[in-house]
Design an enzyme around this catalytic site. Structure first.
Site, short mmCIF file in Angstrom:
data_model
loop_
_atom_site.label_atom_id
_atom_site.label_comp_id
_atom_site.label_asym_id
_atom_site.label_seq_id
_atom_site.Cartn_x
_atom_site.Cartn_y
_atom_site.Cartn_z
N SER A 188 1.62 -9.71 -0.74
CA SER A 188 1.25 -8.30 -0.74
C SER A 188 1.36 -7.65 0.63
O SER A 188 1.45 -6.42 0.73
CB SER A 188 -0.16 -8.11 -1.29
OG SER A 188 -1.08 -8.91 -0.56
N LYS B 273 0.81 -1.22 0.00
CA LYS B 273 0.00 0.00 0.00
C LYS B 273 0.84 1.27 0.00
O LYS B 273 0.42 2.31 -0.53
CB LYS B 273 -0.95 0.00 1.19
CG LYS B 273 -2.00 -1.10 1.17
CD LYS B 273 -2.97 -0.93 0.02
CE LYS B 273 -4.12 -1.92 0.12
NZ LYS B 273 -5.11 -1.75 -0.99
N GLU C 184 -9.96 5.42 3.07
CA GLU C 184 -10.75 4.31 3.58
C GLU C 184 -9.80 3.15 3.82
O GLU C 184 -8.70 3.12 3.26
CB GLU C 184 -11.83 3.92 2.56
CG GLU C 184 -11.41 2.89 1.52
CD GLU C 184 -10.31 3.35 0.59
OE1 GLU C 184 -9.48 2.48 0.18
OE2 GLU C 184 -10.24 4.54 0.25
#
Length: 395
Positions: free
Chosen positions: A379, A90, A112
């Protein structure tokens, strides 16, 4: 595979676009203009990659997973996005959008989050840039991801719990979008995936493609050829698109996206938008979504909060339609087993989201050959999930 972006900006075949209230059109047009200008500015790219290198710790390693390779009968590499600062992919996106916010003169950042990793990465970049940050998070995810809630608060962010339909990622997205409508002149909404209205799908993809660009160079250096298969989990789909995109023109590389089958597709308690969804509009974009016959979004489920979303990025939907990528789904039970398997085989605890991709590789053992090269995108790391996994497995 070419998309329609060059002739019809913001669309991938019939998917994409901007289906938003008129209030947000100006905000999206302003963001698109700023993004396009940044993409043409070498100084922006230089600063972006310098932060990823010196602050986030890129490039992330491409790790040869020897014991997992023995288990499945092929050479498996893990792209270690879990080793990035904040523990997931991210940060690649939030650094890019954070720099855009500063470039646009915005004084506040909104986000969010589901699993909390995007929220932590956004709060991290907000602290780095000295900007206040408000993160919307479903109440169920607040319960499941208490560690990440604390991390966001420690970084100075305000965490806003959202009730909504299920108190998960979709509800957080809705509330963040509503808040942005009233504050867009001073704030930027840092959207976390390759979903949402244009330009978010394209913009997030461009900030995440560093994953695939690195993986391509790394595997060529190690093996002297491209991999046979790429495997990544898909909720909204940013980590998968980041890995897949630089390989799209390489037809010999199979792209495999792994959705959340939850308790099983036949139970209706899943988050498999491509495998079991239909065409519709969600969060400002036309894509494949989980809905009833009247077009109402249905409740979804996944043990992995980052996959607990009733839609998918429009470019993934397009890649499915064209056949460029194959999309499969993995159950909660399989993901929980893969979570443990990777930990015990390689000493790596993956995020539950990433465990879906690991489960798919384990499921493919019978179709893999000894000479195959497979890259799996890890991830995120699984620290955030340990307490919930222990609860679910009574450990």
């Amino acid at each position: 595979m070419a998309t329609d972006e060059r002739t019809r900006p913001g669309y991938f075949g019939r998917y994409g676009g901007r289906y938003v209230a008129a209030t947000l059109l100006n905000a999206l047009e302003e963001l698109e203009a700023a993004f396009n200008a940044a993409m043409d500015d070498p100084a922006f790219h230089e600063e972006y990659h310098a932060i990823l290198r010196d602050y986030a710790g890129r490039p992330s390693p491409l790790y040869p997973a020897g014991r997992l390779s023995e288990r499945v009968g092929a050479k498996v590499y893990l792209k270690r996005e879990d080793l990035n600062h904040t523990g997931a992919h991210k940060i690649n996106n939030t650094v890019g959008q954070g720099l855009l916010a500063r470039r646009m003169g915005k004084r506040r950042i909104i986000a969010e989050t589901g699993a909390g990793q995007h929220g932590v990465a956004t709060a991290t970049v907000a602290a780095l840039l000295g900007l206040p940050c408000r993160v919307f998070m479903g109440v169920e995810d607040v319960r499941r991801q208490s560690l990440n809630v604390y991390r966001m608060k420690l970084l100075g962010a305000e965490v806003v719990p959202v009730e909504g339909l299920q108190g998960t990622l979709k509800d957080a997205c809705d509330e963040a979008m509503r808040y942005w409508m009233g504050t867009y002149e001073e704030s930027l909404y840092i959207f976390g995936s390759v979903a949402g209205p244009h330009p978010y799908p394209t913009m997030v993809r461009e900030f995440q493609r560093v994953i695939g660009d690195e993986a391509r160079a790394q595997v060529l250096e190690r093996e002297g050829r491209l991999p046979d298969k790429l495997v990544a989990c898909v909720g909204g789909g940013s980590n998968a698109m980041g890995l897949f995109y630089p390989f799209i023109g390489d037809e010999g590389v199979e792209l495999i996206g792994v959705e959340a089958a939850g308790h099983g597709i036949d139970t209706g308690l899943h988050s498999a938008s491509i495998c079991a969804g239909s065409f519709g509009v969600l969060d400002g974009t036309a894509t494949l979504i989980i809905q009833d016959e009247e077009g109402q979004v249905l409740p979804v489920h996944s043990v992995a909060p980052g996959l607990d979303y009733p839609g998918v990025g429009p470019e993934h939907a397009w890649m499915h339609d064209t056949g460029r990528a194959r999309y499969v789904c993995v159950t909660d039970e399989e993901a929980l087993a893969a979570f443990r398997t990777l930990a015990q085989l390689e000493g790596i605890i993956p995020a539950l989201e990433s465990a879906h991709a690991v489960a798919q590789v384990l499921n493919m053992a019978d179709e893999l050959n000894a000479g195959d090269i497979v890259i799996v995108n890890i991830s995120g790391r699984g620290d955030k999930d340990c307490e919930e996994v222990a609860r679910l497995t009574s450990e």
